[in-house]
Design an enzyme around this catalytic site. Structure first.
Site, short mmCIF file in Angstrom:
data_model
loop_
_atom_site.label_atom_id
_atom_site.label_comp_id
_atom_site.label_asym_id
_atom_site.label_seq_id
_atom_site.Cartn_x
_atom_site.Cartn_y
_atom_site.Cartn_z
N TYR A 267 -1.17 -0.21 10.51
CA TYR A 267 -1.40 -0.78 9.38
C TYR A 267 0.03 -0.35 8.37
O TYR A 267 0.56 -1.26 7.62
CB TYR A 267 -2.57 -0.16 8.70
CG TYR A 267 -2.75 -0.34 7.19
CD1 TYR A 267 -3.33 -1.60 6.67
CD2 TYR A 267 -2.77 0.48 6.19
CE1 TYR A 267 -3.70 -2.30 5.46
CE2 TYR A 267 -3.10 -0.01 4.91
CZ TYR A 267 -3.47 -1.04 4.33
OH TYR A 267 -3.69 -1.56 3.20
N SER B 3 0.73 -1.13 0.23
CA SER B 3 0.13 0.02 -0.21
C SER B 3 0.95 1.31 -0.15
O SER B 3 2.18 1.26 0.63
CB SER B 3 -0.70 -0.11 1.39
OG SER B 3 -1.42 1.28 1.15
N1 LIG Z 1 -8.92 -1.04 -0.68
C1 LIG Z 1 -7.77 -0.18 -0.75
O1 LIG Z 1 -8.18 0.87 -0.71
C2 LIG Z 1 -6.63 -0.80 -0.67
C3 LIG Z 1 -5.52 0.28 -0.74
C4 LIG Z 1 -4.09 -0.04 -0.75
C5 LIG Z 1 -3.82 -1.32 -0.19
N2 LIG Z 1 -4.79 -2.25 0.07
C6 LIG Z 1 -4.46 -3.96 0.27
O2 LIG Z 1 -5.36 -4.63 -0.93
C7 LIG Z 1 -5.41 -5.94 -0.15
C8 LIG Z 1 -6.80 -6.33 -0.43
O3 LIG Z 1 -7.59 -4.97 -0.15
P1 LIG Z 1 -9.10 -5.18 -0.21
O4 LIG Z 1 -9.46 -3.86 0.13
O5 LIG Z 1 -9.52 -5.61 -1.92
O6 LIG Z 1 -9.60 -6.17 0.73
P2 LIG Z 1 -11.35 -6.63 0.74
O7 LIG Z 1 -11.46 -6.20 2.45
O8 LIG Z 1 -12.16 -5.99 -0.03
O9 LIG Z 1 -11.11 -8.15 0.66
C9 LIG Z 1 -10.10 -9.04 1.39
C10 LIG Z 1 -10.41 -10.55 1.22
O10 LIG Z 1 -9.66 -11.07 2.09
C11 LIG Z 1 -10.22 -11.93 2.86
N3 LIG Z 1 -9.28 -12.07 3.77
C12 LIG Z 1 -9.19 -11.18 4.76
N4 LIG Z 1 -8.07 -11.62 5.74
C13 LIG Z 1 -7.93 -13.00 5.36
C14 LIG Z 1 -6.98 -13.96 5.94
N5 LIG Z 1 -6.39 -13.63 7.19
N6 LIG Z 1 -7.00 -15.12 5.19
C15 LIG Z 1 -7.67 -15.31 4.00
N7 LIG Z 1 -8.38 -14.30 3.75
C16 LIG Z 1 -8.46 -13.11 4.38
C17 LIG Z 1 -11.61 -11.48 3.20
O11 LIG Z 1 -12.45 -12.37 3.59
C18 LIG Z 1 -12.00 -10.64 1.81
O12 LIG Z 1 -12.69 -11.87 1.08
C19 LIG Z 1 -5.03 -5.62 1.27
O13 LIG Z 1 -3.59 -6.30 1.58
C20 LIG Z 1 -5.20 -4.42 1.57
O14 LIG Z 1 -4.39 -3.89 2.72
C21 LIG Z 1 -6.02 -1.97 -0.07
#
Ligand SMILES: NC(=O)c1ccc[n+]([C@@H]2O[C@H](COP(=O)([O-])OP(=O)(O)OC[C@H]3O[C@@H](n4cnc5c(N)ncnc54)[C@H](O)[C@@H]3O)[C@@H](O)[C@H]2O)c1
Length: 257
Positions: free
Chosen positions: A154, A141
Site C-alpha cells: 500500500y 496517504s
Molecule cells: N480511510 C482512511 O483512513 C484513508 C487514509 C489515507 C488515505 N486513504 C485513501 O483515501 C481513498 C479513499 O479511501 P476510503 O477509506 O474513503 O475508501 P472506502 O473504502 O471507504 O471507499 C472506497 C470507494 O471506492 C470504490 N472503489 C474501490 N476500488 C475501486 C475501483 N477500482 N474503481 C472504482 N471504484 C472503486 C469502492 O466501491 C468504494 O465506494 C483511498 O485512495 C485510500 O487509500 C484513506
C-alpha cells in the site's frame, strides 16, 4: 470556495468514505459532479443525496483498474457536461499483507492506486487543455511518506502516486493544470471502521486512543471524511491557484509527532 460554481468534477470511488464526502461537498459548492464508482448502488445513492440538496450530479459505473472503463467514464462525462475541469483520483485499495503479498495483490493494488489515476488524468487531459485550465487532486496517504508495519505494498503505491503527481505537475504546468496530493491520516470511514474493528477490535473511541490511529496524532482523534473532503475541495478551487506539485498532509499532526 472561489471558482467552483458550474465546474465539472470527476471523483473516482465516490460511492463511500472520503470520495462520498468529497462529492457531497463539491455538490454544495455548485459543481456538476460525476460520481464514479464500481459499486452502482453506492454511486446512485450519492447522486440522489446531491440532487436532494439541489445539486447536479450523475453516476458512471467504472473500475479505475480497467482502461476501457476509464475511457467510457470520460466519454460519458463529456457527453453529459461537455467539459472536465477537476479530477479527484480517490479510488484506492488498502493492503496489509506485508512480505506475504502475492503477485496478484501487487498487480491489483498497483493498477488501482497508481495506473488508474494516471489513466484517468491522461484521458481527462484533452478537455482540460481545451479549457485552458484544470486541477487534479490525488488522494494519497501519509502511508506514502512513512513506514508502517506490513503496509509495504500500500505504502509503495501511495509513494508512487505522490511522486507521479510531482512529475505530472511539471509536465502540465504549461497548460495551467495544477496537480496536487492530499495525504490523510486515519479517517473514520465505514470501511475503515470495519477493518479496525476486525484487526484491533476497536470502536471509534478506542481508535481515538490507540497510538496507531487517533491516539498517535496531536489532536488525539481520527478524522471525519468531511475534514479530508474540504481539503480536497480547497486544492481543486481557485483559492489554491498558486499551489501545484504539493502534498497537503491532513493527519492531525501524526507524522510530525
Ligand atoms: N480511510 C482512511 O483512513 C484513508 C487514509 C489515507 C488515505 N486513504 C485513501 O483515501 C481513498 C479513499 O479511501 P476510503 O477509506 O474513503 O475508501 P472506502 O473504502 O471507504 O471507499 C472506497 C470507494 O471506492 C470504490 N472503489 C474501490 N476500488 C475501486 C475501483 N477500482 N474503481 C472504482 N471504484 C472503486 C469502492 O466501491 C468504494 O465506494 C483511498 O485512495 C485510500 O487509500 C484513506
Amino acid at each position: 470556495m472561489r471558482g467552483l460554481k458550474d465546474k465539472v468534477v470527476i471523483i473516482t470511488g465516490a460511492g463511500a468514505g472520503i470520495g462520498k464526502a468529497t462529492a457531497l461537498e463539491f455538490g454544495l459548492q455548485g459543481c456538476k459532479v460525476v460520481v464514479v464508482d464500481r459499486d452502482e448502488e453506492a454511486g446512485l445513492n450519492v447522486v440522489k443525496m446531491i440532487e436532494e440538496r439541489n445539486g447536479h450530479a450523475f453516476y458512471v459505473k467504472a473500475d479505475v483498474s480497467n482502461e476501457n472503463d476509464i475511457k467510457q467514464m470520460v466519454e460519458k462525462s463529456l457527453k453529459k457536461y461537455s467539459k472536465i475541469d477537476i479530477l479527484v483520483n480517490n479510488a484506492g485499495l488498502f493492503n496489509n499483507s506485508g512480505m506475504n503479498a502475492t503477485v496478484e495483490e501487487w498487480n491489483e493494488v498497483f493498477k488501482t492506486n497508481v495506473l488508474g489515476p494516471f489513466l484517468c488524468a491522461k484521458y481527462c487531459l484533452p478537455s482540460m487543455k481545451k479549457n485552458g485550465s484544470g486541477s487534479i487532486v490525488n488522494v494519497a496517504s501519509i502511508s506514502g511518506l512513512i513506514a508502517q508495519e506490513n503496509y509495504l505494498l500500500y505504502s509503495t503505491t501511495k509513494g508512487a502516486l505522490i511522486n507521479m503527481a510531482r512529475c505530472m505537475a511539471l509536465d502540465l504546468g504549461k497548460y495551467n493544470i495544477r496537480v496536487n496530493n492530499i495525504c490523510p491520516g486515519t479517517v473514520w470511514t465505514e470501511n475503515n471502521a470495519y477493518y479496525i474493528k476486525k484487526s484491533h477490535n476497536l470502536d471509534k473511541e478506542g481508535a481515538n486512543l490507540h497510538p496507531d490511529f487517533g491516539g498517535g496524532n496531536m489532536l488525539s482523534r481520527v478524522a471525519e471524511p468531511e475534514e479530508i473532503a474540504r481539503a480536497i475541495v480547497f486544492l481543486a478551487s481557485e483559492d489554491s491557484s498558486f499551489i501545484t506539485a504539493e502534498n497537503l498532509i491532513v493527519d492531525g499532526g501524526y507524522i510530525a509527532k
